[in-house]
Design a protein around this motif. Sequence first.
Motif, PDB file in Angstrom:
ATOM      1  N   LYS A   1       0.865  -1.082  -0.082  1.00 26.73           N
ATOM      2  CA  LYS A   1       0.057  -0.186  -0.072  1.00 26.73           C
ATOM      3  C   LYS A   1       0.964   1.128  -0.003  1.00 26.73           C
ATOM      4  O   LYS A   1       2.066   1.259   0.474  1.00 26.73           O
ATOM      5  N   LEU A   2       0.290   2.428  -0.615  1.00 28.56           N
ATOM      6  CA  LEU A   2       1.233   3.564  -0.763  1.00 28.56           C
ATOM      7  C   LEU A   2       0.587   4.235   0.602  1.00 28.56           C
ATOM      8  O   LEU A   2      -0.354   4.640   0.595  1.00 28.56           O
ATOM      9  N   ILE A   3       1.850   4.728   1.153  1.00 29.13           N
ATOM     10  CA  ILE A   3       1.595   5.756   2.548  1.00 29.13           C
ATOM     11  C   ILE A   3       1.800   7.362   1.939  1.00 29.13           C
ATOM     12  O   ILE A   3       2.872   7.329   1.395  1.00 29.13           O
ATOM     13  N   LYS A   4       0.942   8.024   1.798  1.00 34.07           N
ATOM     14  CA  LYS A   4       1.186   9.500   1.552  1.00 34.07           C
ATOM     15  C   LYS A   4       1.207  10.295   2.999  1.00 34.07           C
ATOM     16  O   LYS A   4      -0.027  11.052   3.213  1.00 34.07           O
ATOM     17  N   TYR A   5       2.079  10.410   3.576  1.00 40.33           N
ATOM     18  CA  TYR A   5       2.192  10.929   4.799  1.00 40.33           C
ATOM     19  C   TYR A   5       1.901  12.422   4.470  1.00 40.33           C
ATOM     20  O   TYR A   5       2.870  13.302   3.796  1.00 40.33           O
ATOM     21  N   ASN A   6       1.084  13.191   5.431  1.00 40.60           N
ATOM     22  CA  ASN A   6       0.968  14.395   5.462  1.00 40.60           C
ATOM     23  C   ASN A   6       0.716  15.012   3.997  1.00 40.60           C
ATOM     24  O   ASN A   6       1.514  15.824   3.625  1.00 40.60           O
TER      25      ASN A   6
ATOM     26  N   PHE B   1       5.714   6.518   0.385  1.00 42.94           N
ATOM     27  CA  PHE B   1       6.276   5.335   0.277  1.00 42.94           C
ATOM     28  C   PHE B   1       5.490   3.951   0.384  1.00 42.94           C
ATOM     29  O   PHE B   1       4.180   4.335   0.884  1.00 42.94           O
ATOM     30  N   LYS B   2       6.157   2.961   0.168  1.00 49.55           N
ATOM     31  CA  LYS B   2       5.243   1.589   0.365  1.00 49.55           C
ATOM     32  C   LYS B   2       5.687   0.889   1.384  1.00 49.55           C
ATOM     33  O   LYS B   2       6.669   0.583   1.788  1.00 49.55           O
ATOM     34  N   LEU B   3       4.360   0.265   1.948  1.00 50.21           N
ATOM     35  CA  LEU B   3       4.698  -0.678   3.059  1.00 50.21           C
ATOM     36  C   LEU B   3       3.648  -1.898   2.710  1.00 50.21           C
ATOM     37  O   LEU B   3       2.730  -1.654   1.994  1.00 50.21           O
ATOM     38  N   PRO B   4       3.859  -3.110   3.392  1.00 49.46           N
ATOM     39  CA  PRO B   4       3.005  -4.255   3.196  1.00 49.46           C
ATOM     40  C   PRO B   4       1.639  -3.804   3.715  1.00 49.46           C
ATOM     41  O   PRO B   4       1.454  -3.167   4.577  1.00 49.46           O
ATOM     42  N   ILE B   5       0.684  -4.569   2.989  1.00 49.50           N
ATOM     43  CA  ILE B   5      -0.744  -3.935   2.967  1.00 49.50           C
ATOM     44  C   ILE B   5      -1.217  -4.414   4.584  1.00 49.50           C
ATOM     45  O   ILE B   5      -2.258  -3.691   5.097  1.00 49.50           O
ATOM     46  N   ASN B   6      -0.525  -5.568   5.220  1.00 48.46           N
ATOM     47  CA  ASN B   6      -1.271  -5.839   6.410  1.00 48.46           C
ATOM     48  C   ASN B   6      -0.393  -5.041   7.683  1.00 48.46           C
ATOM     49  O   ASN B   6      -0.663  -5.394   8.782  1.00 48.46           O
ATOM     50  N   TRP B   7       0.477  -3.948   7.304  1.00 52.87           N
ATOM     51  CA  TRP B   7       0.995  -3.208   8.405  1.00 52.87           C
ATOM     52  C   TRP B   7      -0.025  -2.382   8.896  1.00 52.87           C
ATOM     53  O   TRP B   7      -0.973  -1.721   8.005  1.00 52.87           O
ATOM     54  N   LYS B   8       0.007  -1.917  10.090  1.00 54.40           N
ATOM     55  CA  LYS B   8      -0.955  -1.092  10.732  1.00 54.40           C
ATOM     56  C   LYS B   8      -0.448   0.510  10.971  1.00 54.40           C
ATOM     57  O   LYS B   8       0.822   0.692  10.525  1.00 54.40           O
ATOM     58  N   GLU B   9      -1.185   1.402  10.696  1.00 56.39           N
ATOM     59  CA  GLU B   9      -0.761   2.743  10.666  1.00 56.39           C
ATOM     60  C   GLU B   9      -1.481   3.527  11.966  1.00 56.39           C
ATOM     61  O   GLU B   9      -2.500   3.226  12.235  1.00 56.39           O
TER      62      GLU B   9
ATOM     63  N   LEU C   1      15.550  -9.276   7.317  1.00 56.83           N
ATOM     64  CA  LEU C   1      14.806  -8.817   6.189  1.00 56.83           C
ATOM     65  C   LEU C   1      13.896  -7.743   6.128  1.00 56.83           C
ATOM     66  O   LEU C   1      13.926  -7.161   5.047  1.00 56.83           O
ATOM     67  N   GLU C   2      13.577  -7.582   7.268  1.00 56.31           N
ATOM     68  CA  GLU C   2      12.602  -6.347   7.547  1.00 56.31           C
ATOM     69  C   GLU C   2      13.288  -5.123   7.335  1.00 56.31           C
ATOM     70  O   GLU C   2      13.064  -4.187   6.717  1.00 56.31           O
ATOM     71  N   LEU C   3      14.626  -5.096   8.392  1.00 54.13           N
ATOM     72  CA  LEU C   3      15.491  -3.770   7.912  1.00 54.13           C
ATOM     73  C   LEU C   3      15.806  -3.659   6.605  1.00 54.13           C
ATOM     74  O   LEU C   3      16.024  -2.447   6.235  1.00 54.13           O
ATOM     75  N   ASN C   4      16.310  -4.780   5.903  1.00 47.54           N
ATOM     76  CA  ASN C   4      16.767  -4.316   4.399  1.00 47.54           C
ATOM     77  C   ASN C   4      15.411  -3.884   3.662  1.00 47.54           C
ATOM     78  O   ASN C   4      15.686  -3.021   2.921  1.00 47.54           O
ATOM     79  N   PHE C   5      14.124  -4.475   3.935  1.00 45.96           N
ATOM     80  CA  PHE C   5      13.012  -3.852   3.011  1.00 45.96           C
ATOM     81  C   PHE C   5      12.873  -2.280   3.461  1.00 45.96           C
ATOM     82  O   PHE C   5      12.514  -1.502   2.711  1.00 45.96           O
ATOM     83  N   ILE C   6      12.811  -2.082   4.639  1.00 46.40           N
ATOM     84  CA  ILE C   6      12.552  -0.692   5.340  1.00 46.40           C
ATOM     85  C   ILE C   6      13.653   0.312   4.642  1.00 46.40           C
ATOM     86  O   ILE C   6      13.326   1.466   4.119  1.00 46.40           O
ATOM     87  N   ARG C   7      14.910  -0.008   4.845  1.00 46.09           N
ATOM     88  CA  ARG C   7      15.858   0.735   4.211  1.00 46.09           C
ATOM     89  C   ARG C   7      15.755   1.057   2.731  1.00 46.09           C
ATOM     90  O   ARG C   7      16.065   2.103   2.206  1.00 46.09           O
ATOM     91  N   ASN C   8      15.357   0.038   1.942  1.00 44.33           N
ATOM     92  CA  ASN C   8      15.397  -0.029   0.504  1.00 44.33           C
ATOM     93  C   ASN C   8      13.763   1.004   0.402  1.00 44.33           C
ATOM     94  O   ASN C   8      13.863   1.729  -0.764  1.00 44.33           O
ATOM     95  N   THR C   9      12.869   0.813   1.142  1.00 45.81           N
ATOM     96  CA  THR C   9      11.763   1.504   1.260  1.00 45.81           C
ATOM     97  C   THR C   9      12.081   3.064   1.386  1.00 45.81           C
ATOM     98  O   THR C   9      11.382   3.978   0.527  1.00 45.81           O
ATOM     99  N   ILE C  10      12.858   3.498   2.355  1.00 43.55           N
ATOM    100  CA  ILE C  10      13.375   4.829   2.623  1.00 43.55           C
ATOM    101  C   ILE C  10      14.155   5.162   1.582  1.00 43.55           C
ATOM    102  O   ILE C  10      14.003   6.512   0.937  1.00 43.55           O
ATOM    103  N   LEU C  11      15.152   4.377   0.605  1.00 43.25           N
ATOM    104  CA  LEU C  11      15.812   4.832  -0.200  1.00 43.25           C
ATOM    105  C   LEU C  11      14.887   5.330  -1.610  1.00 43.25           C
ATOM    106  O   LEU C  11      15.194   6.063  -2.413  1.00 43.25           O
ATOM    107  N   LYS C  12      13.927   4.620  -1.728  1.00 41.01           N
ATOM    108  CA  LYS C  12      12.834   4.814  -3.012  1.00 41.01           C
ATOM    109  C   LYS C  12      11.841   5.670  -2.539  1.00 41.01           C
ATOM    110  O   LYS C  12      11.287   5.913  -3.494  1.00 41.01           O
TER     111      LYS C  12
END
Length: 144
Positions: A2-7, A13-21, A125-136
């Motif tokens: 899912k696409l998160i459009k913060y503020n 950025f994108k996160l897995p659909i099952n993550w809570k916000e 794996l989660e740390l790698n995913f988060i870092r790549n999410t931040i980079l992209k």
Amino acid sequence: MKLIKYNKGIVSFKLPINWKEEYYDDGDAAFYRDDVDSGTLRLSVQSSEAKEEYNESIELSSASGIYVEDGFSLKEEVKLTNEGDQDLLVYSWTIIVPINSKGRRTILFSYTIPASKEGEAEIGLELNFIRNTILKASYSKEDN
């Protein structure tokens, strides 16, 4: 995903659909899997006026030489802290974005895990995913 459009898209950025916000009154946000001892990704954004005009050569004093896709410098850190009786590892990523000729937006992502989980394959794996999410991620230069 899912696409998160913060503020309104200051950061997208994108996160897995099952993550809570969770969004807080102070403007900060938290994202996490709904699991026991899940790591928590936090996002905080601060805007400020610069004393001098921003230019692309101004970097964080401890810049890592790593840049997000939008071209802004990325500073990475890991700190050990303690909350109550639990040791925690806090991974953080800071990006400085110019928002006008004299303004800057400091974007701070942090990911907190129990220190006892360091080295676990799932956390790695989660740390790698988060870092790549931040980079992209997309970082807006617009005044919002």
